[in-house]
Design a protein around this motif. Structure first.
Motif: not given
Length: 287
Positions: A98-101, A119-123, A233-234
């Motif tokens: 999430h974010s920087h993560g 991989v889940v790229l969230y925010g 991607v969220i």
């Protein structure tokens, strides 16, 4: 994998992490850098996935580098993540950042593709630096326009401006609590739900510089086209820091990726639309 809180020394640095749930393993890397992991607890996913919540090195109960608050680059976070997977004996988990993560997760997926199931790229976004900052300023201006009548607005805008001059943990925590309303689609309309997060969120000051005091900037736009890892991607429609522009760009850059835009969320869609958020992740994993 044992449920609960654990610590292990990896590469000479104490690593703290939390395990909850059952099913395929999903490692969760929070944002900031330097935001305490607890805001990203995802109980709606725990009946479906074994969630391993990382406290990134330098943050919370994990150890600090000798160069603290400097040296926490994506490469260093990714190295810590790989060491944790080896310690856990997990070959190919899902990785949710999430974010920087999300910057860390996309770096890890590009450099350790054989160690990632998806991989889940969230925010998140494919780039930082001036271009990202200018887009954030436009989003903040829109947030201010939507909330022009709010007496609390000047305090929130001041907290956002203060992030550029943070120098210690207390300042980081104060700034987080001050700016938090801007990170929701409708914080004041749902303050009864989100107020407790504002009162309890904590942060550690991480400089964003490497050990040579050079900014650890991100621009993955030239390389994400070669990503072979399945990707979800969220993004939130009202996300001021990593707005929908970046979610669409990530989706367009990553071959075969899925895109979910949470229409009633800001930067914290897992809290604002938890059902749709969880459904999207579970569908991605099971699909």
């Amino acid at each position: 994998m044992d449920i609960g809180t654990h610590t292990v020394e990896l590469d000479g640095v104490l690593q703290r992490y939390h395990v909850h749930g059952r099913g395929p393993v999903c490692v969760v890397h929070p944002g900031g850098p330097g935001v305490d992991w607890a805001y990203l607890r995802l109980p709606a996913l725990e009946p479906h996935l074994t969630m391993v919540y990382v406290e990134p090195i330098g943050t919370g109960g994990s150890g600090r580098l000798p160069s603290h608050p400097h040296g926490y680059t994506r490469e260093r976070y990714a190295r810590a993540l790989l060491a944790l997977l080896d310690h856990l004996g997990v070959a190919t988990p899902y990785v949710l950042g999430h974010s920087h993560g999300g910057f860390v997760a996309q770096y890890f997926a590009q450099h350790q593709a054989d160690r990632v199931a998806g991989v889940v790229l969230y925010g998140s976004a494919p780039v930082t630096g001036p271009e990202h900052g200018a887009e954030a300023q436009r989003n903040v201006a829109e947030f201010a326009r939507r909330n022009a009548g709010r007496p609390e607005l000047p305090e929130v805008l001041a907290a956002l401006a203060a992030t550029a001059s943070l120098s210690d943990d207390d300042g980081m925590t104060a700034a987080l609590r001050g700016l938090l309303p801007a990170y929701f689609a409708d914080y004041w309309g749902r303050e009864a739900e989100f107020g407790s997060l504002r009162e309890t969120v904590r942060g550690t000051h991480i400089s964003g510089l490497d050990t040579d005091l050079v900014p650890d900037t991100v621009d993955d736009r030239a390389t994400l086209g070669a990503l072979t890892v399945p990707a979800l991607v969220i993004g939130g429609r009202y996300d001021v820091i990593c707005g929908p522009r970046w979610a669409h760009e990530l989706h367009e850059l990553i071959p075969g990726s899925r895109l979910v835009v949470l229409e009633h969320s800001g930067h914290f869609g897992h809290l604002e639309e938890p059902g749709l958020f969880a459904e999207s992740v579970v569908d991605f994993v099971t699909g």
